[in-house]
Enzyme design. Structure first.
Site, short mmCIF file in Angstrom:
data_model
loop_
_atom_site.label_atom_id
_atom_site.label_comp_id
_atom_site.label_asym_id
_atom_site.label_seq_id
_atom_site.Cartn_x
_atom_site.Cartn_y
_atom_site.Cartn_z
N SER A 45 0.86 -1.18 0.00
CA SER A 45 0.00 0.00 0.00
C SER A 45 0.89 1.23 0.00
O SER A 45 1.89 1.27 0.75
CB SER A 45 -0.92 0.01 1.22
OG SER A 45 -1.81 1.11 1.16
N GLU A 46 0.55 2.21 -0.81
CA GLU A 46 1.44 3.34 -1.03
C GLU A 46 1.67 4.20 0.21
O GLU A 46 2.59 5.02 0.24
CB GLU A 46 0.92 4.21 -2.18
CG GLU A 46 -0.40 4.87 -1.89
CD GLU A 46 -1.15 5.23 -3.16
OE1 GLU A 46 -1.42 6.41 -3.35
OE2 GLU A 46 -1.46 4.32 -3.95
#
Length: 218
Positions: A45-46
């Site tokens: 997840s960024e």
């Protein structure tokens, strides 16, 4: 016809052993719930986690563990946490094998619009631009039509673009389609959906070669 979980189940079949996968906001976040148990996959997840697991069971949520969409998540054994600079270094350095995104529109040449509707307040494009510019394999998860019944699979996007010519495959509530030079190639039909229904819901060029099988998402 598929619901959001059905779309996620079908996309989970595209995930292969050893993949590093980035999941966008919305339907893509559900994919982690349906990946086969016999393969090893690292979900990124960024906002700074590698090793996301499925969504937590109700009552066992940890408010300190969230994805880029601010949903509570789980972390698998061995997961790591880091700052966004490191996270985007992974993305821009092409270390992610597969990116799964939602979209408001996809054009038949692979253009994607998924960040802005004119007249609506938004904070910005976020990491979507980096993801579509850097990933070699991009799958879009979305509904085939919008709430007004208009197609989201177009000859050309009408909304501001996120990326150009980058989408490889699309999974909707009606079909699985591959982006080709000639247009959207119909690969599979959702259960109970006819080719004619898909044609009528697709504004861009739809290519149908012979009999089109139904999806198997059991």
């Amino acid at each position: 016809m598929l619901d959001k979980n059905g779309i996620a189940k079908r996309i989970a079949q595209e995930v292969e052993d050893g993949y590093y996968v980035n999941l966008g906001i919305g339907i893509p976040t559900l994919v982690a719930n349906y990946v086969r148990d016999d393969i090893s996959v690292e979900f990124q997840s960024e906002n700074g986690i590698l090793g996301m697991g499925p969504f937590p069971v109700e009552g066992e949520e940890d408010a300190d563990l969230i994805n880029a969409g601010k949903q509570t998540i789980t972390a698998l054994p061995g997961a790591s946490f880091f700052d966004s600079a490191t996270s985007f270094g992974m993305i821009r350095g092409k270390h992610v094998d597969l990116t799964i995104l939602g979209a408001m529109e996809v054009a038949q040449n692979g253009d994607i619009a998924n960040w802005k509707i004119p007249g609506k307040m938004v904070k910005g494009m976020g990491g979507a631009m980096d993801l579509v510019a850097s990933a070699e394999n991009i799958i879009v998860a979305m509904m085939h039509t919008n709430r007004a019944g208009a197609s989201k699979l177009l000859e050309q996007c009408t909304l501001p673009l996120t990326g150009v010519g980058c989408v490889k495959k699309i999974v909707t509530n009606l079909a699985v389609l591959e982006v080709t030079k000639e247009g959207f190639l119909l690969l599979e039909r959702a259960p109970g959906v006819s080719v004619e229904e898909i044609k009528s819901a697709t504004a861009g060029t739809l290519i149908v070669n012979g009999d089109v099988p139904e999806m198997n998402i059991a």
